[in-house]
Design a protein around this motif. Structure first.
Motif, PDB file in Angstrom:
ATOM      1  N   PHE A 247      10.141 -13.367  12.771  1.00 52.22           N
ATOM      2  CA  PHE A 247       9.062 -12.515  13.256  1.00 52.22           C
ATOM      3  C   PHE A 247       9.506 -11.792  14.513  1.00 52.22           C
ATOM      4  O   PHE A 247      10.539 -12.109  15.122  1.00 52.22           O
ATOM      5  N   VAL A 248       8.709 -10.796  14.905  1.00 47.27           N
ATOM      6  CA  VAL A 248       8.919 -10.042  16.137  1.00 47.27           C
ATOM      7  C   VAL A 248       7.702 -10.270  17.025  1.00 47.27           C
ATOM      8  O   VAL A 248       6.562 -10.204  16.552  1.00 47.27           O
ATOM      9  N   PHE A 249       7.928 -10.528  18.281  1.00 44.60           N
ATOM     10  CA  PHE A 249       6.818 -10.725  19.210  1.00 44.60           C
ATOM     11  C   PHE A 249       6.965  -9.782  20.394  1.00 44.60           C
ATOM     12  O   PHE A 249       8.062  -9.307  20.714  1.00 44.60           O
ATOM     13  N   ARG A 250       5.825  -9.502  21.008  1.00 45.61           N
ATOM     14  CA  ARG A 250       5.803  -8.680  22.218  1.00 45.61           C
ATOM     15  C   ARG A 250       5.690  -9.574  23.433  1.00 45.61           C
ATOM     16  O   ARG A 250       4.852 -10.480  23.470  1.00 45.61           O
ATOM     17  N   LEU A 251       6.530  -9.311  24.428  1.00 47.21           N
ATOM     18  CA  LEU A 251       6.491 -10.037  25.695  1.00 47.21           C
ATOM     19  C   LEU A 251       6.094  -9.052  26.783  1.00 47.21           C
ATOM     20  O   LEU A 251       6.722  -8.002  26.924  1.00 47.21           O
ATOM     21  N   ARG A 252       5.048  -9.390  27.531  1.00 47.08           N
ATOM     22  CA  ARG A 252       4.617  -8.563  28.659  1.00 47.08           C
ATOM     23  C   ARG A 252       4.677  -9.397  29.935  1.00 47.08           C
ATOM     24  O   ARG A 252       4.190 -10.535  29.965  1.00 47.08           O
ATOM     25  N   LEU A 295       5.798  -4.929  32.558  1.00 45.13           N
ATOM     26  CA  LEU A 295       6.988  -4.674  31.761  1.00 45.13           C
ATOM     27  C   LEU A 295       6.750  -5.245  30.373  1.00 45.13           C
ATOM     28  O   LEU A 295       6.103  -6.294  30.224  1.00 45.13           O
ATOM     29  N   GLN A 296       7.277  -4.574  29.329  1.00 45.39           N
ATOM     30  CA  GLN A 296       7.084  -5.092  27.980  1.00 45.39           C
ATOM     31  C   GLN A 296       8.352  -4.899  27.159  1.00 45.39           C
ATOM     32  O   GLN A 296       9.138  -3.980  27.388  1.00 45.39           O
ATOM     33  N   ALA A 297       8.527  -5.824  26.190  1.00 42.36           N
ATOM     34  CA  ALA A 297       9.679  -5.773  25.299  1.00 42.36           C
ATOM     35  C   ALA A 297       9.267  -6.357  23.953  1.00 42.36           C
ATOM     36  O   ALA A 297       8.336  -7.172  23.863  1.00 42.36           O
ATOM     37  N   TRP A 298       9.954  -5.903  22.890  1.00 39.83           N
ATOM     38  CA  TRP A 298       9.743  -6.431  21.539  1.00 39.83           C
ATOM     39  C   TRP A 298      11.018  -7.159  21.127  1.00 39.83           C
ATOM     40  O   TRP A 298      12.109  -6.577  21.093  1.00 39.83           O
ATOM     41  N   ILE A 299      10.862  -8.450  20.809  1.00 46.99           N
ATOM     42  CA  ILE A 299      12.010  -9.335  20.618  1.00 46.99           C
ATOM     43  C   ILE A 299      11.861 -10.073  19.287  1.00 46.99           C
ATOM     44  O   ILE A 299      10.767 -10.555  18.951  1.00 46.99           O
ATOM     45  N   VAL A 347       3.674  -9.802  16.573  1.00 49.64           N
ATOM     46  CA  VAL A 347       3.206  -8.483  16.135  1.00 49.64           C
ATOM     47  C   VAL A 347       3.711  -8.097  14.764  1.00 49.64           C
ATOM     48  O   VAL A 347       3.140  -7.206  14.122  1.00 49.64           O
ATOM     49  N   ALA A 348       4.780  -8.690  14.251  1.00 50.25           N
ATOM     50  CA  ALA A 348       5.316  -8.303  12.938  1.00 50.25           C
ATOM     51  C   ALA A 348       6.140  -9.431  12.390  1.00 50.25           C
ATOM     52  O   ALA A 348       6.708 -10.248  13.124  1.00 50.25           O
TER      53      ALA A 348
END
Length: 350
Positions: A247-252, A295-299, A347-348
């Motif tokens: 999966f993909v997650f968002r980190l803020r 700050l945000q990233a998709w990992i 998120v996905a």
């Protein structure tokens, strides 16, 4: 001829004239031969003679260029044709259309007829309405979510660094060892020596699916001596691999007296490093009326490949730097801090 017969002749002629008048003048115009009915743009019914055919079989379209033919049975009329406009025949530097303005105009060039649709009002009149096509995509309209783009970062995994298929001229694979300089591939082995089998799982954070959940890293959080420096950290249990294999997650990372710049270490069941993620090119979102700056990233995460835990920490070199923004008042710097408040959300899925 008798006098009585002579008196009857005018009566016969008059009767014939009446009958002819009933055939010609008494019938509606729409039923006469050589006429057709049409509806104009205001919904008014019009009657026009059918043009004569020319020598090549084409009809004169002068009367029907903006007309809508309607049959006498009251069936749905055909689509009307708007008056023809004269498009630009040659574009120059002065009249060449702007691409962005053309998109806002629905890609209808100056001089071209605008698209239209017909509709019937409450009184049964046919109306014509012109409109500008909406050229926005489904993503821009908010109907679908935009595709997730993985944030670029430095990925450290076990194994030697791959050698380029076509090394540059003068490349010597033994040069780093001769100079006594550790290669980049050794970062993972150096990191694995100090992490992370000694970590306690009692203060772990369970993953919450279906929404964004908060992870706090404060002064009271546990600290650990990572290869990148001492840092407080948070240990997060990843979702079960049977439910979320990849999966993909968002980190803020929200601003709080500065910005916490995270790095991540993914561990297996025995708390041994499987993958380390550093130098994430995180996007900065400024403060708004409903949210703090962050700050945000998709990992991506891979529980099916043995990733069971995730450690969130910060490096000493990240703490010693700052984020610089360009504002209307000039450059603005935001310091980096040791503690922070983070949000995680799946998120996905692949």
């Amino acid at each position: 001829m008798t006098r009585k017969a002579c008196r009857q002749i005018p009566m016969v002629v008059a009767l014939a004239a009446v009958l002819v008048g009933c055939q010609l003048g008494g019938s509606p115009t729409s039923e006469r031969e050589g006429y057709f009915t049409w509806v104009d743009e205001q919904g008014r019914v019009r009657y026009s003679p059918i043009p004569e055919k020319t020598s090549d079989g084409a009809r004169d379209s002068e009367a029907g260029s903006a007309a809508m033919p309607v049959d006498s049975s009251g069936q749905e009329p055909a689509t009307p044709t708007p008056p023809a406009l004269q498009p630009e025949e040659e574009y120059t530097l002065e009249n060449y259309p702007d691409a962005e303005q053309l998109a806002r105009d629905g890609y209808v060039r100056p001089g071209e007829p605008r698209p239209y649709f017909t509709w019937r009002d409450a009184e049964g009149n046919i109306r014509v309405s012109y409109y500008t096509p909406d050229t926005r995509t489904d993503v821009q309209k908010g109907r679908v979510q935009p595709p997730v783009e993985i944030t670029s970062a430095s990925i450290h995994q076990p194994g030697a660094a791959p050698v380029p298929e076509a090394p540059v001229e003068g490349y010597d694979p033994d040069a780093m060892a001769i100079l006594g300089v550790d290669e980049e591939a050794s970062f993972f082995s150096q990191f694995a020596k100090s992490c992370c089998q000694s970590l306690s799982t009692r203060e772990r954070q369970s993953w919450i699916s279906g929404r964004e959940f908060e992870v706090d890293i404060g002064d009271a959080s546990e600290h650990h001596d990572f290869a990148t420096g001492t840092s407080p950290f948070a240990l997060v249990a990843l979702p079960d691999a049977r439910q979320h294999p990849d999966f993909v997650f968002r980190l803020r990372s929200f601003a709080r007296d500065g910005l916490f710049v995270p790095s991540l270490a993914f561990l297996d069941e025995e708390l041994r490093p499987v993958r380390v993620v550093t130098d994430m090119a995180m996007e900065f979102e400024p403060e708004s009326w409903h949210s703090r700056a962050y700050l945000q990233a998709w990992i991506p995460a891979f529980p099916a490949r043995g990733e069971r835990w995730m450690v969130i920490f910060t490096r000493a070199e990240d703490r010693d730097s700052q984020t610089v923004l360009e504002t209307g008042q000039g450059p603005q710097s935001i310091p980096h801090v040791t503690t922070g408040e983070l949000g995680l959300e799946l998120v996905a899925e692949d």
